[in-house]
Design a protein around this motif. Sequence first.
Motif, mmCIF file in Angstrom:
data_model
loop_
_atom_site.group_PDB
_atom_site.id
_atom_site.type_symbol
_atom_site.label_atom_id
_atom_site.label_comp_id
_atom_site.label_asym_id
_atom_site.label_seq_id
_atom_site.Cartn_x
_atom_site.Cartn_y
_atom_site.Cartn_z
ATOM 1 N N MET A 159 22.892 11.223 52.698
ATOM 2 C CA MET A 159 24.002 10.123 52.956
ATOM 3 C C MET A 159 24.556 9.975 51.582
ATOM 4 S SD MET A 159 24.455 9.147 56.096
ATOM 5 C CE MET A 159 25.042 7.541 56.148
ATOM 6 N N ALA A 160 23.575 9.821 50.457
ATOM 7 C CA ALA A 160 23.916 9.659 49.132
ATOM 8 C C ALA A 160 24.793 10.822 48.782
ATOM 9 C CB ALA A 160 22.862 9.297 48.324
ATOM 10 N N LEU A 161 24.485 12.028 49.089
ATOM 11 C CA LEU A 161 25.354 13.321 48.747
ATOM 12 C C LEU A 161 26.693 13.087 49.517
ATOM 13 C CD1 LEU A 161 22.781 16.278 48.814
ATOM 14 C CD2 LEU A 161 24.033 15.396 46.886
ATOM 15 N N LEU A 162 26.823 12.827 50.545
ATOM 16 C CA LEU A 162 27.908 12.625 51.371
ATOM 17 C C LEU A 162 28.927 11.747 50.993
ATOM 18 C CD1 LEU A 162 26.456 13.247 54.874
ATOM 19 C CD2 LEU A 162 27.923 15.037 53.656
ATOM 20 N N GLU A 163 28.250 10.490 50.574
ATOM 21 C CA GLU A 163 29.105 9.242 49.981
ATOM 22 C C GLU A 163 29.542 9.885 48.660
ATOM 23 O OE1 GLU A 163 26.944 5.731 49.375
ATOM 24 O OE2 GLU A 163 28.704 4.681 48.711
ATOM 25 N N HIS A 164 28.968 10.511 47.906
ATOM 26 C CA HIS A 164 29.333 10.920 46.471
ATOM 27 C C HIS A 164 30.485 11.866 46.527
ATOM 28 C CE1 HIS A 164 29.020 12.445 42.354
ATOM 29 N NE2 HIS A 164 28.922 13.495 42.420
ATOM 30 N N TYR A 165 30.479 12.665 47.496
ATOM 31 C CA TYR A 165 31.620 13.833 47.677
ATOM 32 C C TYR A 165 32.515 13.250 48.602
ATOM 33 C CZ TYR A 165 28.311 16.966 45.220
ATOM 34 O OH TYR A 165 27.404 17.600 44.151
ATOM 35 N N GLU A 166 32.538 12.139 48.835
ATOM 36 C CA GLU A 166 33.612 11.422 49.817
ATOM 37 C C GLU A 166 33.784 12.403 51.297
ATOM 38 O OE1 GLU A 166 37.009 9.673 47.312
ATOM 39 O OE2 GLU A 166 36.263 11.332 46.218
ATOM 40 N N LEU A 167 32.648 12.763 51.757
ATOM 41 C CA LEU A 167 32.489 13.352 52.842
ATOM 42 C C LEU A 167 31.920 12.741 54.222
ATOM 43 C CD1 LEU A 167 31.138 16.713 51.314
ATOM 44 C CD2 LEU A 167 33.507 16.433 52.429
ATOM 45 N N LEU A 168 31.919 11.279 54.023
ATOM 46 C CA LEU A 168 31.267 10.629 55.272
ATOM 47 C C LEU A 168 32.113 10.657 56.394
ATOM 48 C CD1 LEU A 168 29.315 7.669 53.261
ATOM 49 C CD2 LEU A 168 28.454 9.445 54.711
ATOM 50 N N ASP A 169 33.397 10.576 56.122
ATOM 51 C CA ASP A 169 34.529 10.773 57.383
ATOM 52 C C ASP A 169 34.309 12.146 58.102
ATOM 53 O OD1 ASP A 169 35.371 8.461 56.540
ATOM 54 O OD2 ASP A 169 37.142 9.119 55.616
ATOM 55 N N PHE A 170 33.554 13.030 57.612
ATOM 56 C CA PHE A 170 33.528 14.367 58.385
ATOM 57 C C PHE A 170 32.004 14.680 58.736
ATOM 58 C CE2 PHE A 170 36.765 14.230 55.064
ATOM 59 C CZ PHE A 170 37.661 14.223 55.602
ATOM 60 N N CYS A 171 31.236 13.742 58.447
ATOM 61 C CA CYS A 171 29.796 14.296 58.423
ATOM 62 C C CYS A 171 28.948 13.014 59.023
ATOM 63 C CB CYS A 171 29.018 14.759 57.311
ATOM 64 S SG CYS A 171 27.395 15.261 57.693
ATOM 65 N N THR A 172 28.284 12.939 60.119
ATOM 66 C CA THR A 172 27.110 12.144 60.459
ATOM 67 C C THR A 172 25.878 12.671 60.392
ATOM 68 O OG1 THR A 172 28.756 11.488 62.052
ATOM 69 C CG2 THR A 172 26.760 10.545 62.435
ATOM 70 N N VAL A 173 24.858 11.672 59.648
ATOM 71 C CA VAL A 173 23.284 12.144 59.449
ATOM 72 C C VAL A 173 22.641 11.280 60.589
ATOM 73 C CG1 VAL A 173 21.403 12.174 58.184
ATOM 74 C CG2 VAL A 173 23.635 12.393 57.204
ATOM 75 N N VAL A 174 22.141 12.315 61.559
ATOM 76 C CA VAL A 174 21.452 11.726 62.784
ATOM 77 C C VAL A 174 20.042 11.596 62.418
ATOM 78 C CG1 VAL A 174 20.743 11.893 65.314
ATOM 79 C CG2 VAL A 174 23.149 12.045 64.582
ATOM 80 N N GLU A 175 19.365 10.361 62.297
ATOM 81 C CA GLU A 175 17.858 10.329 62.204
ATOM 82 C C GLU A 175 17.187 10.517 63.418
ATOM 83 O OE1 GLU A 175 16.307 7.283 59.733
ATOM 84 O OE2 GLU A 175 14.348 7.407 60.229
#
Length: 253
Positions: A116-132
């Motif tokens: 999640m931290a990587l996705l936030e850093h790369y501004e990719l949270l709108d394109f990816c969900t991490v499912v636990e």
Amino acid sequence: MTEPARSRLEKLETAAQSITWHVTSARWQVAREVAAVEYLMATLGSDRFLPPIGGWSVDYSVVAAVLDGALARGGPVHSLELGSGAGTPWFASVAKLTGGQHVAVEHNPVFVARTMALLEHYELLDFCTVVEAELTPGADGAEWYALAPITSRVSDGSVDVLVIDGPPASVGPQARRPALALLERLLADDALVVLDDVVRAEEQQTLAAWEQEYGDRLRVLPILDRAALFRLRSAAPSEGPQSGDEPDPTEEA
Ligand SMILES: C[S@@+](CC[C@H](N)C(=O)[O-])C[C@H]1O[C@@H](n2cnc3c(N)ncnc32)[C@H](O)[C@@H]1O
């Protein structure tokens, strides 16, 4: 030459042949990865320095093959990755390019947070969900991801690309084998599937078992060397339950 000396010489020659093979193979590997990075730089269009991959993560050539497959498919491409890590922002970037969405499944809360931290850093949270999804024992006792968190976020027939890079081998023998049977209903027709780490005997056995089970619905694309890439067609209607098999409630017994 004495017998002990001859035996030592033979062992040295065998060791030298083995070292030569490994060095040659490593050079081929580097050449393949350079070709994949060049393709990604030319085609992915990301202006960010995404995290270096390989090792624990998928190889660049896996992301390149997924990107190529996604572009050939056309339209928004939705992908699902089992096991998250540094590769996840790469797959999220492929989804972003096509207008699709990437979902990464992760059993370990530490890696959920890291990804999640990587996705936030790369501004990719709108394109990816991490499912636990925790690992839970199935009927045969083998652990696999809890299905409910996955199926509640991914709809049937929606996955164009499935990347099987988890659970980790430490979970047990052929840890990734349940993936196709459990997730098949989520796959779109002719979905592109990657099984990573086929350099390991366990994954080779898993692939061989799937080829046997799925027959000509599964078509291996001989493009990658450390991962298997294949297409999986949906079962023809005749292979599934038929509507005609149901008793007609209007008919008299
Ligand atoms: C093979 S990794 C998955 C890698 C991911 N698909 C990628 O390409 O980055 C399988 C599991 O190992 C763990 N993991 C991820 N990155 C790791 C790392 N750098 N070192 C150790 N374990 C890692 C996570 O729990 C992940 O689900």
